[in-house]
Scaffold this motif. Structure first.
Motif, PDB file in Angstrom:
ATOM      1  N   ILE A  22       0.846  -1.116   0.029  1.00 19.78           N
ATOM      2  CA  ILE A  22       0.059   0.118   0.074  1.00 19.78           C
ATOM      3  C   ILE A  22       0.808   1.288   0.078  1.00 19.78           C
ATOM      4  O   ILE A  22       1.798   1.494   0.933  1.00 19.78           O
ATOM      5  CB  ILE A  22      -0.746   0.060   1.110  1.00 19.78           C
ATOM      6  N   TYR A  23       0.600   2.116  -0.981  1.00 18.84           N
ATOM      7  CA  TYR A  23       1.555   3.259  -0.960  1.00 18.84           C
ATOM      8  C   TYR A  23       0.869   4.390  -0.773  1.00 18.84           C
ATOM      9  O   TYR A  23      -0.282   4.576  -0.947  1.00 18.84           O
ATOM     10  CB  TYR A  23       1.918   3.511  -2.538  1.00 18.84           C
ATOM     11  N   VAL A  24       1.404   5.115   0.193  1.00 22.09           N
ATOM     12  CA  VAL A  24       0.803   6.495   0.931  1.00 22.09           C
ATOM     13  C   VAL A  24       1.674   7.662   0.660  1.00 22.09           C
ATOM     14  O   VAL A  24       2.887   7.564   0.936  1.00 22.09           O
ATOM     15  CB  VAL A  24       0.675   6.091   2.419  1.00 22.09           C
ATOM     16  N   GLU A  25       0.949   8.791   0.464  1.00 22.85           N
ATOM     17  CA  GLU A  25       1.489   9.968   0.087  1.00 22.85           C
ATOM     18  C   GLU A  25       0.834  11.026   0.889  1.00 22.85           C
ATOM     19  O   GLU A  25      -0.433  11.025   0.873  1.00 22.85           O
ATOM     20  CB  GLU A  25       1.723  10.393  -1.160  1.00 22.85           C
ATOM     21  N   ASP A  26       1.683  12.111   1.421  1.00 23.43           N
ATOM     22  CA  ASP A  26       0.929  13.286   2.138  1.00 23.43           C
ATOM     23  C   ASP A  26       1.725  14.403   1.915  1.00 23.43           C
ATOM     24  O   ASP A  26       2.949  14.410   2.291  1.00 23.43           O
ATOM     25  CB  ASP A  26       0.737  12.985   3.689  1.00 23.43           C
ATOM     26  N   PHE A  85       5.579   6.702   2.232  1.00 21.33           N
ATOM     27  CA  PHE A  85       6.000   5.313   2.730  1.00 21.33           C
ATOM     28  C   PHE A  85       5.134   4.231   2.062  1.00 21.33           C
ATOM     29  O   PHE A  85       4.242   4.331   1.602  1.00 21.33           O
ATOM     30  CB  PHE A  85       5.901   5.248   4.180  1.00 21.33           C
ATOM     31  N   LYS A  86       5.631   2.914   2.296  1.00 19.76           N
ATOM     32  CA  LYS A  86       4.831   1.732   1.861  1.00 19.76           C
ATOM     33  C   LYS A  86       4.382   1.011   3.091  1.00 19.76           C
ATOM     34  O   LYS A  86       5.425   0.783   3.848  1.00 19.76           O
ATOM     35  CB  LYS A  86       5.964   1.000   0.863  1.00 19.76           C
ATOM     36  N   VAL A  87       3.227   0.367   2.868  1.00 20.97           N
ATOM     37  CA  VAL A  87       3.032  -0.472   4.072  1.00 20.97           C
ATOM     38  C   VAL A  87       2.713  -2.225   3.273  1.00 20.97           C
ATOM     39  O   VAL A  87       2.202  -2.104   2.141  1.00 20.97           O
ATOM     40  CB  VAL A  87       1.474   0.004   4.413  1.00 20.97           C
ATOM     41  N   ARG A  88       3.195  -3.023   4.091  1.00 24.94           N
ATOM     42  CA  ARG A  88       3.526  -4.328   3.541  1.00 24.94           C
ATOM     43  C   ARG A  88       2.473  -5.412   4.305  1.00 24.94           C
ATOM     44  O   ARG A  88       2.763  -5.323   5.582  1.00 24.94           O
ATOM     45  CB  ARG A  88       4.937  -4.695   3.248  1.00 24.94           C
TER      46      ARG A  88
END
Length: 716
Positions: free
Chosen positions: A79-83, A153-156
């Motif tokens: 899951i790729y997250v950007e803020d 960040f990436k969530v795995r």
């Protein structure tokens, strides 16, 4: 404090079942304010944002995680997250944890059913460290880009029913008025929303709003899509309102697999930020469908390939997609080989993933056979001046490979005691350090060793146990110690018997009463084949029992050798290395008669009997075989005959015999033949089925009254 997410979760279709994902963005302050949409903050103060990634779904067993009562056994991909940090706020750091990473936890309101129930998932740690340079701040997989003001960040492997929270520490401006603009601001607004995507699904978070100053005239910043909007695209960013002269950041571009976003466009605005004018600003953006390209895999031509390994199949990806290898990564092992990693055009691929270019890609992998190191060290205070130069060089071996240890010659004034390892061994699946020991040498001693069979017989049969006695004699006029004895037959087993308090140490009869109890109380086991005798008195002997179980695999003459590998003595005397300390005794295994059965013609279930006897029939054995079966008996040398008891509905069409596998010859059923010692005899009896005949009998039974002429005859 937390601001509740008012957006419904969006559906992501994956191969297992339906999954849901949403991102909730909240912020907190030193003072606690509950259940509000916006927050008034002070200049030059700390402001923390919290990004919470939730994952929900239904697993194959029907367990769903939507009601906060279950964590399902399904897990996210990356899951790729950007803020993007709002304009005007200064990024300070990430909220740190003691472990150096952010782990998954249960959603608010969920109570685990047991203490063993845990959530799985974490931020993918692609850095393994923290650092800061001119462009980036990194904290164990959490990234902040200074140029774009973007947290990413990436969530795995986030488990369904779990959530993961990342905290971001910012600082508000020192003044409400922005000194970089020509306007004098009396109010500054900070809107924030985050984006997350997984494969073809992309979502945006809720909207948070913090501000400084007083109310004033403000204008809207709006976003909308034009053209065809692909399935799975996130909703457009929320409408936000800013005072004239405020610095406003442009929303991040949505990302969806298979499409390229052309960017947010508004009249008169360029770049990633702008100064708010005295009117509303409307941004539009559109998507362009991308072409797909293929990724093929191969193993380098000069690389070995482990047995059973299958190269990943060819797959299609869109330009700019994140390609993750679904096979081995560098360092993985498989069937005795280590994978060295994937390369593209000769360049290594980091983190087992890359961004797909607008062309086909060939990914090349490479293997190497796993080897482990054997190295040597000396222990103890006594070491010759040459020191480590006497050590054998380190070597590498494949697990299962035979390793032979080099011996070390004595040097003047020193005797090499030996290694703490068998001189020949099979390499295990780990590194091995072998230790050697020296002693000062004043003279030499030469013990004797003898191996004898306790239950001697002319011939042994499978199931027999051959019992041995190994006698080690100290011929010196002083005690010797640490005598290492090895039985060189792998099937022989040393049987260790404690000699404590048995009075068998003749040294005790010679006044050696100060022998400590540990020395005189045991024979230590090194393995099934190696024993250490701790003490043998002067001109004395110690006995060790050994045994050998005869099995069907044994044949002929079975040698059993024992030897002394090493020994020590006080007063700097050493074992004479010029001599060999071995003793061998052997026994014979009885000869074999092997019988096989074949049947031609009609296949029926039938047992065939065989009788094996010697000439005077003092020996008799019976064997029952079915078609295609074989069996073996063991006999001592002599004259024997093998006879098949032929069933009525069969005839014996052929019978052959050979000795020790030589050419077959005809064997008349039941003929006497000579069995030599240490030999194998193979018989094959072939029967042919014949039509079963009828047994005929004739007779008459008369039933009559004595003296009567009438009678009833029954003929059969």
């Amino acid at each position: 404090m937390k601001i509740k997410n008012k957006k419904k979760s969006l559906i992501i279709y994956l191969s297992i079942t339906f999954l849901f994902i949403f991102v909730m963005l909240t912020f907190s302050k030193s003072v606690e304010i509950e259940n509000v949409d916006t927050l008034n903050v002070n200049p030059d103060s700390e402001l923390k944002y919290y990004l919470t990634v939730s994952y929900d779904g239904v697993d194959r067993n029907g367990l769903d995680s939507f009601d906060k009562k279950t964590i399902s056994k399904i897990y996210s991909d990356y899951i790729y997250v950007e803020d993007i940090i709002p304009e005007g706020l200064e990024f300070i750091k990430f909220v740190e944890t003691s472990e150096g990473n952010i782990g998954a936890s249960f959603k608010e309101g969920f109570t685990p059913s047991s203490s063993e129930e845990v959530c799985r998932g974490a931020v993918f740690n692609d850095s393994n460290r923290t650092f800061e340079d001119d462009k980036e701040i990194v904290y164990y997989g959490l990234h902040y880009n200074k140029e774009t003001r973007t947290v990413s960040f990436k969530v795995r492997n986030l488990q369904a029913g779990c959530q993961l929270t990342v905290g971001i520490v910012t600082k508000t401006p020192e003044t409400i008025d922005d000194p970089t603009t020509d306007f004098i601001e009396t109010r500054r607004d900070f809107y924030n929303t985050a984006t997350a995507w997984e494969g073809k699904q992309s979502v945006i978070s809720n909207l948070t709003h913090a501000w400084m100053g007083t109310s004033t005239t403000d204008y809207a910043v709006k976003y909308s899509y034009t053209g065809t909007v692909p399935l799975g695209a996130p909703n457009v960013p929320y409408e936000m309102r800013y005072a004239i002269g405020s610095q406003v950041g442009v929303a991040s571009s949505p990302k969806i697999e298979g499409y390229k976003f052309t960017g947010w466009v508004a009249i008169g605005i360029t770049g990633n930020s702008f100064t708010m004018p005295n009117h509303d600003v409307e941004f539009t953006g559109s998507f362009v469908k991308l072409d797909s390209y293929k990724v093929t895999y191969k193993i380098a031509d000069d690389s070995p390939v482990p047995e059973g390994y299958i190269v990943p199949s060819e797959k299609q990806y869109y330009e700019d997609a994140i390609v993750k290898f679904d096979s081995m990564k560098a360092g993985d092992t498989f069937n005795g080989y280590k994978f060295l990693g994937w390369t593209i055009n000769g360049a290594d691929v980091s983190d087992s993933e890359f961004r797909m270019p607008a062309k086909d890609i060939e990914v090349v992998g490479r293997w190497e056979q796993i080897k482990y190191k054997v190295e040597f060290k000396f222990i103890g205070d006594v070491v010759p001046s040459e020191g480590d130069s006497l050590l054998p060089s380190p070597s590498e071996y494949v697990p299962g490979e035979s390793v032979t240890i080099e011996n070390i010659e004595d040097v003047e004034g020193f005797g090499f005691v030996g290694w703490n390892y068998d001189y020949e061994f099979i390499m295990p699946e780990h590194d091995v350090i072998i230790y050697g020991e020296w002693m000062i040498r004043n003279g030499v001693f030469a013990p004797e060793i003898k191996k004898e069979i306790n239950n001697p017989k002319d011939y042994y049969f499978p199931g027999d146990i051959v019992n041995y006695t190994i006698t080690v004699t100290n011929t010196a006029d002083y005690p010797i110690k640490n005598v290492i004895v090895r039985d060189n037959n792998e099937k022989a087993t040393l049987n260790y018997i404690s000699i404590c308090n048995q009075g068998v140490l003749s040294g005790l009869d010679k006044g050696e009463e100060n022998i400590n109890e540990e020395i005189k109380c045991n024979i230590e086991s090194r393995s099934d084949h190696i024993a250490q005798i701790n003490y043998i008195g002067a001109n004395s002997s110690i006995k060790i029992n050994a045994s050998y179980l005869v099995t069907d695999e044994d044949f002929g003459i079975i040698p059993n050798e024992v030897e002394i590998l090493g020994a020590t003595a006080d007063n700097n005397y050493v074992l004479d290395q010029e001599r060999e300390y071995k003793s061998e005794v052997s026994f014979k295994v009885a000869s074999q008669i092997n019988i096989c059965k074949k049947v031609n013609g009609k296949a029926i279930e039938k047992e065939f009997q065989f009788r094996i006897t010697n000439e005077d029939e003092s020996f008799e054995s019976w064997m029952i075989l079915n078609d295609g079966a074989c069996d073996t008996i063991y006999v001592e040398p002599g004259d024997y005959k093998v006879e098949e008891i032929i069933p009525q509905e069969f005839i014996l069409s052929a019978s052959t015999r050979n000795k020790d596998g030589n050419e077959d010859s005809n064997y008349p059923n039941g003929e006497l033949f000579v069995v030599d010692e240490l030999s194998r005899y193979n018989f094959t009896f072939t029967n042919t089925y014949k039509k079963k005949g009828f047994l005929h009998s004739f007779g008459r039974v008369v039933n009559s009254i004595l003296g009567s002429q009438d009678s009833l005859s029954l003929l059969g």
